[in-house]
Design a protein around this motif. Sequence first.
Motif, PDB file in Angstrom:
ATOM      1  N   GLN A  58       0.984  -1.219   0.198  1.00 49.47           N
ATOM      2  CA  GLN A  58      -0.221  -0.761  -0.240  1.00 49.47           C
ATOM      3  C   GLN A  58       1.054   1.093   0.310  1.00 49.47           C
ATOM      4  O   GLN A  58       0.408   2.041  -0.522  1.00 49.47           O
ATOM      5  CB  GLN A  58      -1.180   0.044   0.926  1.00 49.47           C
ATOM      6  CG  GLN A  58      -2.115   1.281   1.802  1.00 49.47           C
ATOM      7  CD  GLN A  58      -3.216   0.541   2.305  1.00 49.47           C
ATOM      8  OE1 GLN A  58      -2.590   0.339   3.597  1.00 49.47           O
ATOM      9  NE2 GLN A  58      -4.116   2.312   2.148  1.00 49.47           N
ATOM     10  N   SER A 100       1.211   4.227  -2.257  1.00 47.37           N
ATOM     11  CA  SER A 100       1.168   5.520  -2.735  1.00 47.37           C
ATOM     12  C   SER A 100       2.394   6.694  -2.907  1.00 47.37           C
ATOM     13  O   SER A 100       1.983   7.624  -3.682  1.00 47.37           O
ATOM     14  CB  SER A 100       1.114   5.940  -1.301  1.00 47.37           C
ATOM     15  OG  SER A 100      -0.809   5.121  -0.988  1.00 47.37           O
ATOM     16  N   GLU A 110     -12.235  10.189   9.586  1.00 54.20           N
ATOM     17  CA  GLU A 110     -11.469  11.075   7.956  1.00 54.20           C
ATOM     18  C   GLU A 110     -12.386  11.583   7.233  1.00 54.20           C
ATOM     19  O   GLU A 110     -12.031  12.458   6.782  1.00 54.20           O
ATOM     20  CB  GLU A 110     -11.223   9.966   6.897  1.00 54.20           C
ATOM     21  CG  GLU A 110      -9.932   9.650   8.231  1.00 54.20           C
ATOM     22  CD  GLU A 110      -9.230   8.381   6.961  1.00 54.20           C
ATOM     23  OE1 GLU A 110      -8.735   8.489   6.159  1.00 54.20           O
ATOM     24  OE2 GLU A 110      -8.856   7.494   7.697  1.00 54.20           O
ATOM     25  N   ASN A 120      -0.350   7.225   2.999  1.00 54.85           N
ATOM     26  CA  ASN A 120      -1.386   5.836   2.566  1.00 54.85           C
ATOM     27  C   ASN A 120      -3.063   7.157   2.333  1.00 54.85           C
ATOM     28  O   ASN A 120      -4.427   7.392   1.459  1.00 54.85           O
ATOM     29  CB  ASN A 120      -1.633   5.238   3.383  1.00 54.85           C
ATOM     30  CG  ASN A 120      -1.011   4.186   3.077  1.00 54.85           C
ATOM     31  OD1 ASN A 120      -0.344   3.663   1.955  1.00 54.85           O
ATOM     32  ND2 ASN A 120      -0.353   3.271   4.586  1.00 54.85           N
ATOM     33  N   ASN A 179      -2.628   9.678  -0.587  1.00 52.09           N
ATOM     34  CA  ASN A 179      -3.273   8.650  -1.453  1.00 52.09           C
ATOM     35  C   ASN A 179      -5.098   7.992  -2.118  1.00 52.09           C
ATOM     36  O   ASN A 179      -5.309   8.026  -2.960  1.00 52.09           O
ATOM     37  CB  ASN A 179      -2.133   7.538  -2.246  1.00 52.09           C
ATOM     38  CG  ASN A 179      -2.191   6.879  -3.397  1.00 52.09           C
ATOM     39  OD1 ASN A 179      -2.287   7.564  -4.174  1.00 52.09           O
ATOM     40  ND2 ASN A 179      -2.922   5.491  -3.275  1.00 52.09           N
ATOM     41  N   ARG A 180      -5.032   7.951  -0.678  1.00 44.40           N
ATOM     42  CA  ARG A 180      -6.330   7.571  -0.868  1.00 44.40           C
ATOM     43  C   ARG A 180      -7.557   8.749  -0.890  1.00 44.40           C
ATOM     44  O   ARG A 180      -8.862   8.421  -1.970  1.00 44.40           O
ATOM     45  CB  ARG A 180      -6.836   6.997   1.043  1.00 44.40           C
ATOM     46  CG  ARG A 180      -8.463   6.456   0.730  1.00 44.40           C
ATOM     47  CD  ARG A 180      -8.134   5.261   2.540  1.00 44.40           C
ATOM     48  NE  ARG A 180      -7.592   6.042   3.492  1.00 44.40           N
ATOM     49  CZ  ARG A 180      -6.660   6.357   4.364  1.00 44.40           C
ATOM     50  NH1 ARG A 180      -6.264   5.324   3.462  1.00 44.40           N
ATOM     51  NH2 ARG A 180      -6.512   6.866   5.076  1.00 44.40           N
ATOM     52  N   TRP A 181      -7.095  10.356  -0.590  1.00 42.56           N
ATOM     53  CA  TRP A 181      -7.962  10.676  -0.288  1.00 42.56           C
ATOM     54  C   TRP A 181      -8.133  11.610  -1.736  1.00 42.56           C
ATOM     55  O   TRP A 181      -9.082  13.592  -1.029  1.00 42.56           O
ATOM     56  CB  TRP A 181      -8.458  11.609   0.498  1.00 42.56           C
ATOM     57  CG  TRP A 181      -9.623  10.799   1.931  1.00 42.56           C
ATOM     58  CD1 TRP A 181      -8.677  10.624   2.808  1.00 42.56           C
ATOM     59  CD2 TRP A 181     -10.113  10.556   2.339  1.00 42.56           C
ATOM     60  NE1 TRP A 181      -9.020   9.551   3.873  1.00 42.56           N
ATOM     61  CE2 TRP A 181     -10.667   9.571   3.183  1.00 42.56           C
ATOM     62  CE3 TRP A 181     -11.790  10.572   1.324  1.00 42.56           C
ATOM     63  CZ2 TRP A 181     -12.287   8.903   3.534  1.00 42.56           C
ATOM     64  CZ3 TRP A 181     -12.572  10.272   1.623  1.00 42.56           C
ATOM     65  CH2 TRP A 181     -12.871   9.507   2.970  1.00 42.56           C
TER      66      TRP A 181
END
Length: 232
Positions: A36, A40, A127, A153, A156-158
């Motif tokens: 992960q 990222s 979050e 992370n 990259n997630r948001w």
Amino acid sequence: MDETVESIKDSVADDRFTQHVVVNVAKLVNMRTDSQLRESVHSCDIINIDGMGVVLGARILGFSVPQRVAGIDLFHELLRMSEQNGYPVYLLGAQAEVLEEAVQKIKVSYPNLRVAGHHHGYFWENEEAVVEDIRSSGAKLLFVAITSPKKENFINRWRDKLGVTFVMGVGGTFDVVSGKIKRAPQWMQNYGLEWFYRVLQEPRRMWKRYLVTNAKFFGLVIKEKIRQTLRF
């Protein structure tokens, strides 16, 4: 450094989203086993070398690396650039009291900088609300001072919902800006010994991160150097 700042300045001016990351020895070692984190980092548009260990390893293997770009130095350069161009920024991370102290010192150092918002780094049960606060703040640049790999992370997630034009992780930068943690003297920075200075300040928390990953990294460099030699 100049090339990095100019590239970021152009992307913000063009409203072109840029995701930035710095890599050091620990991050490169952990990326080998943390898929992960690896994803990222690979998703970023700009990757700078922060740690002198990576610069040294690259040079040993024949790669031309003219200069390290330390995250904390880039952070200050981008605050200066944002102040000059009227770009609002958002500061995310650290303990609440540390963040408040960092924000106050930043406002003193950059009196014309627009701090659109800030939030401490302990928000993992909420979050989406924090992401919405960042998006609605109108900030152009977002700085995330959370430990690795959480910050990479999270970004990259948001990334598609943050509403900013530029985002980078700045690790323990707010701790240094606030005065909670002292940065290594310049001579130690020049010789790539910042990691050792951190170990001296926080031995229980930092010894494994730096000493173990440094040993693994230079073991990998030696193996690769042997492979290069055998090829010729």
